[in-house]
Motif scaffolding. Structure first.
Motif, PDB file in Angstrom:
ATOM      1  N   PHE A 241       8.681  15.478  -3.049  1.00 43.06           N
ATOM      2  CA  PHE A 241       8.054  14.765  -1.936  1.00 43.06           C
ATOM      3  C   PHE A 241       8.416  13.292  -2.042  1.00 43.06           C
ATOM      4  O   PHE A 241       9.044  12.849  -3.016  1.00 43.06           O
ATOM      5  N   GLN A 242       8.046  12.541  -1.012  1.00 39.60           N
ATOM      6  CA  GLN A 242       8.334  11.108  -0.950  1.00 39.60           C
ATOM      7  C   GLN A 242       7.030  10.327  -0.811  1.00 39.60           C
ATOM      8  O   GLN A 242       6.090  10.772  -0.143  1.00 39.60           O
ATOM      9  N   VAL A 243       7.025   9.163  -1.464  1.00 39.66           N
ATOM     10  CA  VAL A 243       5.912   8.227  -1.352  1.00 39.66           C
ATOM     11  C   VAL A 243       6.419   6.998  -0.606  1.00 39.66           C
ATOM     12  O   VAL A 243       7.472   6.446  -0.940  1.00 39.66           O
ATOM     13  N   ASN A 244       5.676   6.584   0.385  1.00 34.42           N
ATOM     14  CA  ASN A 244       6.036   5.422   1.179  1.00 34.42           C
ATOM     15  C   ASN A 244       5.250   4.208   0.689  1.00 34.42           C
ATOM     16  O   ASN A 244       4.047   4.271   0.478  1.00 34.42           O
ATOM     17  N   ALA A 245       5.998   3.109   0.488  1.00 32.83           N
ATOM     18  CA  ALA A 245       5.381   1.815   0.144  1.00 32.83           C
ATOM     19  C   ALA A 245       5.525   0.907   1.345  1.00 32.83           C
ATOM     20  O   ALA A 245       6.643   0.675   1.823  1.00 32.83           O
ATOM     21  N   ARG A 246       4.443   0.356   1.843  1.00 26.98           N
ATOM     22  CA  ARG A 246       4.454  -0.465   3.046  1.00 26.98           C
ATOM     23  C   ARG A 246       3.662  -1.743   2.776  1.00 26.98           C
ATOM     24  O   ARG A 246       2.597  -1.697   2.171  1.00 26.98           O
ATOM     25  N   ASP A 247       4.258  -2.865   3.214  1.00 20.56           N
ATOM     26  CA  ASP A 247       3.541  -4.117   3.018  1.00 20.56           C
ATOM     27  C   ASP A 247       2.605  -4.360   4.190  1.00 20.56           C
ATOM     28  O   ASP A 247       2.575  -3.604   5.167  1.00 20.56           O
TER      29      ASP A 247
ATOM     30  N   PRO B  34       5.941  -7.704  11.579  1.00 20.81           N
ATOM     31  CA  PRO B  34       5.697  -6.253  11.510  1.00 20.81           C
ATOM     32  C   PRO B  34       5.823  -5.771  10.076  1.00 20.81           C
ATOM     33  O   PRO B  34       6.556  -6.369   9.273  1.00 20.81           O
ATOM     34  N   PRO B  35       5.118  -4.690   9.732  1.00 23.88           N
ATOM     35  CA  PRO B  35       5.177  -4.206   8.354  1.00 23.88           C
ATOM     36  C   PRO B  35       6.536  -3.597   8.041  1.00 23.88           C
ATOM     37  O   PRO B  35       7.198  -3.027   8.907  1.00 23.88           O
ATOM     38  N   LEU B  36       6.935  -3.742   6.796  1.00 26.84           N
ATOM     39  CA  LEU B  36       8.186  -3.151   6.319  1.00 26.84           C
ATOM     40  C   LEU B  36       7.854  -2.146   5.217  1.00 26.84           C
ATOM     41  O   LEU B  36       6.878  -2.330   4.466  1.00 26.84           O
ATOM     42  N   GLY B  37       8.647  -1.118   5.134  1.00 27.16           N
ATOM     43  CA  GLY B  37       8.366  -0.091   4.136  1.00 27.16           C
ATOM     44  C   GLY B  37       9.635   0.543   3.610  1.00 27.16           C
ATOM     45  O   GLY B  37      10.733   0.371   4.151  1.00 27.16           O
ATOM     46  N   SER B  38       9.478   1.277   2.528  1.00 25.98           N
ATOM     47  CA  SER B  38      10.576   2.037   1.936  1.00 25.98           C
ATOM     48  C   SER B  38       9.974   3.245   1.228  1.00 25.98           C
ATOM     49  O   SER B  38       8.777   3.280   0.910  1.00 25.98           O
ATOM     50  N   ASN B  39      10.813   4.223   0.994  1.00 24.43           N
ATOM     51  CA  ASN B  39      10.374   5.470   0.386  1.00 24.43           C
ATOM     52  C   ASN B  39      11.026   5.661  -0.959  1.00 24.43           C
ATOM     53  O   ASN B  39      12.127   5.166  -1.214  1.00 24.43           O
TER      54      ASN B  39
ATOM     55  N   SER C 242       0.862  -1.186   0.000  1.00 25.72           N
ATOM     56  CA  SER C 242       0.000   0.000   0.000  1.00 25.72           C
ATOM     57  C   SER C 242       0.901   1.239   0.000  1.00 25.72           C
ATOM     58  O   SER C 242       2.022   1.214   0.526  1.00 25.72           O
ATOM     59  N   TYR C 243       0.388   2.296  -0.619  1.00 23.99           N
ATOM     60  CA  TYR C 243       1.184   3.505  -0.821  1.00 23.99           C
ATOM     61  C   TYR C 243       0.572   4.646  -0.020  1.00 23.99           C
ATOM     62  O   TYR C 243      -0.653   4.735   0.162  1.00 23.99           O
ATOM     63  N   SER C 244       1.453   5.529   0.422  1.00 29.74           N
ATOM     64  CA  SER C 244       1.000   6.722   1.140  1.00 29.74           C
ATOM     65  C   SER C 244       2.038   7.816   0.971  1.00 29.74           C
ATOM     66  O   SER C 244       3.223   7.545   0.688  1.00 29.74           O
ATOM     67  N   LEU C 245       1.581   9.046   1.131  1.00 28.63           N
ATOM     68  CA  LEU C 245       2.490  10.190   1.056  1.00 28.63           C
ATOM     69  C   LEU C 245       3.232  10.338   2.366  1.00 28.63           C
ATOM     70  O   LEU C 245       2.687  10.088   3.438  1.00 28.63           O
ATOM     71  N   VAL C 246       4.492  10.728   2.255  1.00 32.81           N
ATOM     72  CA  VAL C 246       5.240  11.129   3.439  1.00 32.81           C
ATOM     73  C   VAL C 246       4.941  12.614   3.638  1.00 32.81           C
ATOM     74  O   VAL C 246       5.450  13.476   2.904  1.00 32.81           O
ATOM     75  N   GLU C 247       4.094  12.859   4.575  1.00 35.42           N
ATOM     76  CA  GLU C 247       3.567  14.210   4.744  1.00 35.42           C
ATOM     77  C   GLU C 247       4.655  15.199   5.137  1.00 35.42           C
ATOM     78  O   GLU C 247       5.563  14.864   5.917  1.00 35.42           O
ATOM     79  N   ARG C 248       4.600  16.364   4.531  1.00 39.35           N
ATOM     80  CA  ARG C 248       5.470  17.471   4.898  1.00 39.35           C
ATOM     81  C   ARG C 248       4.779  18.758   4.471  1.00 39.35           C
ATOM     82  O   ARG C 248       3.739  18.746   3.824  1.00 39.35           O
ATOM     83  N   ARG C 249       5.379  19.827   4.810  1.00 39.23           N
ATOM     84  CA  ARG C 249       4.802  21.126   4.454  1.00 39.23           C
ATOM     85  C   ARG C 249       5.529  21.689   3.249  1.00 39.23           C
ATOM     86  O   ARG C 249       6.755  21.593   3.122  1.00 39.23           O
ATOM     87  N   VAL C 250       4.725  22.262   2.376  1.00 39.34           N
ATOM     88  CA  VAL C 250       5.252  22.957   1.206  1.00 39.34           C
ATOM     89  C   VAL C 250       4.891  24.431   1.397  1.00 39.34           C
ATOM     90  O   VAL C 250       3.749  24.852   1.150  1.00 39.34           O
TER      91      VAL C 250
END
Length: 806
Positions: free
Chosen positions: A532-538, A542-547, A490-498
């Motif tokens: 920006f970065q997108v995080n992929a998490r399985d 425990p879940p593992l992820g990468s950006n 599953s994918y999600s945004l690595v939230e930050r401020r612009v």
């Protein structure tokens, strides 16, 4: 055993002989000699001449001779010395038989004068004859049913000698059944018989051989023997008996049908019909009446089926032998058949327990399966060894005889090898060896040991501004070599401020597909680059992820028209005073304009629109400088007041433009000076306007200088921070400023190259990005303007750009 009356009998016989001899001599008056029989030739008998009163010297002359009545000349006289001697062998028994007295009568005749003398030579018996039985063998037939104390007569022996030499005693060879008994029937007759002392058993002793010995009373003793052969006659009183009570036979399994096993042999100690036997198979253990065949006459046993070691290793056969007597009697024996194994069975492999799948994180030594092997053969034929193939992270460990454990011997990785096809091979020790195999499929259970991975660490995306809301701009895709939920990404945004807003107000990513959407129209003038970065998490535990990093460049669209800067930005035109004496090319005014776009969309050009009804134009405008200058010398016929309409247009598609109106008043030389002095004295509106313009330009210049300095310091700090954090992969690296001339007119833009490690979908590396600033300062300095004025004008434009972006 002997019977004797030697004591009194011998004494009486000697006395009787002596008296008879004396009486004979007295009665006859003759010479009497005695000589033992069997005397040798020349044995001295007596001095016959002397005993007869004859002269030895006259014997020849008087024609001395001896005449015997017997046919043989047993005795002879030596005419020279008158001695009587034995001339030939004398056998008393031959001469006299059983007569107690045996003599040879001699007549001695002497002529001149004639005299006749009688001489008797007694032949003395010597013990030269052994007792003799009528036959060398005597046969007796006795039924085994005879009772003890029964008597059986025998024929005694005879001895040719006489007297003591003929007195016989008997002795029977030792035995357990008979004794010798002698009964006197009369003085001269004695009955000799056998006495039965013990019951006979023909089957035990069918014939008894005894030696009966007769011994005379002579010195030395002589004996005679007779062989007594006693045949015991049969009655049916014995069971048949086998040679062995147990016959032990060893046979290889799978022998051919009809194979000879053994021949049992029974004998019946009876005889005749009582010993005629018939064999029968009474029982077989375990019960297999059809497996063996017995010949009832010969006792031969043969295979009558298939002998299988694995079915039964041992058989016990009960054999019965029955005679044909009356009543019939039977004997029994056992035949023990041991079946010997041959290697006719291949090993069998059984997986009794299987723990699958094997997790990737299973430690070495984990038991995966329990394996049992069996071979119904025996000995080396049933001794099984196991091996495992192919070689890998598994091994076989022997836990007990014919039991093995399939054990993990190393690390397994499902992503490298998802399953192993193992072959367990079993081989027995027979010759030739037999083999069997069993295949075991060992699946590797997934463990969430792999994080989702993107193909690239950085993606560069180009998006045109003014996109519709929800526009799909890119799709990120991460792969996870794990399985099932461990590979569900599953994918999600690595939230930050612009700036002052959150990243999620600009873009969003679909959690399942990885599609990145722009949530609102992007404005190049507001945001040129969105990082920006997108995080992929399985979905593992425990879940593992990468950006993955995305840099979205907002491409400029020509959506901004040029804007004319003051003082010519107002609705009312600005009046420019020009003396009629100015030279050709005199700059009357300068139109300044900016475009919020970039690149070609912000590359401005100026064009003087022709006046309606005016002939040859008096002024011209620089194509890229915006400077309005005279094209020719002013003439009196020229209109004193002229309205110039300058068209400012960009190079975008579609092209956008703006206009600026300049009013030019032509003055004579004196008027020009007066007007200049008046303007200097009056604190009029025009002075205020020009002062205001000058102040605005200075403010812009100060802001531009400060902005450029701040941007430079910020860029250096950011570069140093990135280099320290990621020594090998910097996001940004300041490049060399490059001067780019856009066309032959000499306009230029200042572009900053940024070295970025970004790969497109095809893998092409993009190293440089060319960005045009909104205003392009002129490349060559105008021949009619000084370098200082051009520099100020350029700085003014830069200040306007930074004011617009910051």
């Amino acid at each position: 055993m002997g019977f004797s009356e030697l004591g009194g009998l011998k004494r009486r016989q000697l006395l009787f002989s002596f008296l008879l001899h004396v009486a004979w001599e007295v009665g006859s008056g003759q010479v009497h000699y005695s000589v033992p029989e069997e005397a040798k030739h020349g044995t001295f008998v007596g001095r016959i001449a002397q005993d007869l009163g004859l002269e030895v010297g006259e014997l020849v002359s008087r024609l001395f001779r001896v005449v015997s009545k017997s046919r043989k000349d047993y005795l002879e006289v030596n005419a020279q010395n008158g001695i009587l001697f034995v001339n030939s062998r004398i056998d008393r028994e031959e001469l006299c038989g059983l007569s107690p007295v045996c003599s040879i009568h001699l007549e001695v005749i002497v002529d001149k004068p004639l005299q006749v003398f009688h001489v008797e030579v007694e032949i003395k018996d010597i013990n030269d004859n052994a007792p003799m039985f009528p036959a060398t063998e005597q046969r007796l037939f006795i039924y085994e049913s005879k009772q003890p104390d029964s008597r059986f007569p025998l024929e005694g022996a005879s001895d040719a000698d006489i007297g003591v030499n003929s007195l016989l005693t008997y002795r029977l060879s030792p035995n357990e059944y008979f004794t010798l008994e002698m009964q006197a029937n009369s003085e001269k007759s004695k009955a000799l018989s056998l006495l039965l002392r013990k019951s006979l058993d023909r089957e035990d002793t069918s014939e008894i051989n005894l030696l009966l010995t007769a011994t005379d009373g002579g010195k030395p003793e002589f004996t005679g023997t007779v062989q007594l052969r006693i045949s015991v006659l049969d009655v049916n009183d014995n069971d048949p008996e086998f040679d062995q009570s147990e016959y032990k036979v060893k046979l290889l399994e799978n022998v051919a049908n009809g194979t000879f096993i053994v021949k049992v042999n029974a004998t019946d100690r009876d005889e005749g019909i009582n010993k005629v036997l018939q064999y029968s198979l009474s029982s077989i253990k375990p019960k297999r009446n059809d497996l063996f065949k017995l010949d009832e006459n010969t006792g031969e046993i043969r295979i009558n089926g298939n002998l299988d070691y694995e079915e039964n290793k041992f058989y016990e056969l009960q054999i019965e032998a029955t005679d044909k007597g009356n009543p019939p009697m039977a004997g029994h024996c056992r035949v023990l058949v041991e079946v010997l194994d041959i290697n006719d069975n291949a090993p069998e492999v059984a997986v009794t327990s299987l723990s699958l799948p094997v997790r990737e994180d299973a430690p070495p030594g984990t038991v995966i399966a329990l394996i049992s092997v069996s071979d119904p053969d025996s000995g080396a034929n049933g001794r099984v060894t196991c091996s495992l193939s192919p070689p890998g992270p598994f091994t076989l460990v022997s836990t007990f005889r014919n039991y093995y454990s399939l054990v993990l011997d190393g690390k397994v990785d499902r992503e490298s090898v998802p399953a192993y096809e193992l072959v367990v091979a079993a081989r027995d020790g027979g010759i030739p060896a037999l083999r069997a195999t069993s295949r075991i499929s060992v699946g590797i259970g997934d463990v969430n040991d792999n994080a989702p991975a993107f193909e690239q660490p950085l993606y560069t995306v180009f998006v045109k501004e003014n996109n519709p809301p929800g526009h799909h701009i890119f799709t990120v895709s991460a792969s996870d070599p794990d399985a099932q939920e461990n590979a569900l990404v599953s994918y999600s945004l690595v939230e930050r401020r612009v700036g002052e807003r959150t990243l999620s107000s600009y873009v969003s990513v679909h959690s399942e597909s990885g599609k990145v959407y722009a949530l609102q129209p992007l404005d190049h003038e507001e945001l040129e680059l969105l990082q920006f970065q997108v995080n992929a998490r399985d979905a593992g535990f425990p879940p593992l992820g990468s950006n993955v990093s995305l840099q979205v460049f907002v491409l400029d669209e020509n959506d901004n028209a040029p804007v004319v800067l003051p003082p010519h930005a107002g609705i009312s035109p600005v009046t420019e005073l020009v003396s009629q004496s100015v030279a050709v090319g005199h700059v009357v005014a300068k139109i300044r304009a900016v475009d919020a776009d970039s690149g070609y969309n912000a590359w401005l050009s100026y064009e003087l629109l022709p006046e309606v009804g005016v002939g040859r134009s008096l002024f011209r405008v620089g194509l890229y400088t915006g400077e309005i200058s005279t094209m020719r010398a002013l003439e009196e016929s020229d209109e004193p007041r002229q309205m110039l309409l300058v068209l400012v247009k960009d190079h975008g598609e579609p092209m956008l433009s703006a206009t600026a109106t300049v009013s030019v008043s032509l003055l004579e030389s004196g008027q020009a000076l007066q007007t200049s002095s008046e303007l200097a004295k009056k604190p009029a509106a025009s002075s205020i306007v020009k002062g205001t313009v000058l102040v605005n330009v200075n403010v812009y210049l100060i802001i531009a200088i400060c902005s450029v300095s701040s941007l430079l310091v910020l860029s250096l700090l950011l570069y140093v921070a990135l280099r320290c954090s990621t020594p090998t992969q910097g996001i940004y690296g300041p490049g060399k400023p490059t001067l780019v001339c856009s066309n032959e007119a000499g306009s230029w833009s200042y572009s900053q190259q940024r070295r970025q490690k970004a790969c497109s979908g095809e893998g092409t590396v993009k190293n440089d990005l060319m960005a045009f600033s909104p205003n392009l300062p002129p490349c060559p300095v105008s021949s009619d303007r000084g370098p200082q004025e051009a520099k100020k004008e350029s700085l003014g434009k830069v200040s306007l750009i930074f004011q617009q972006h910051w």
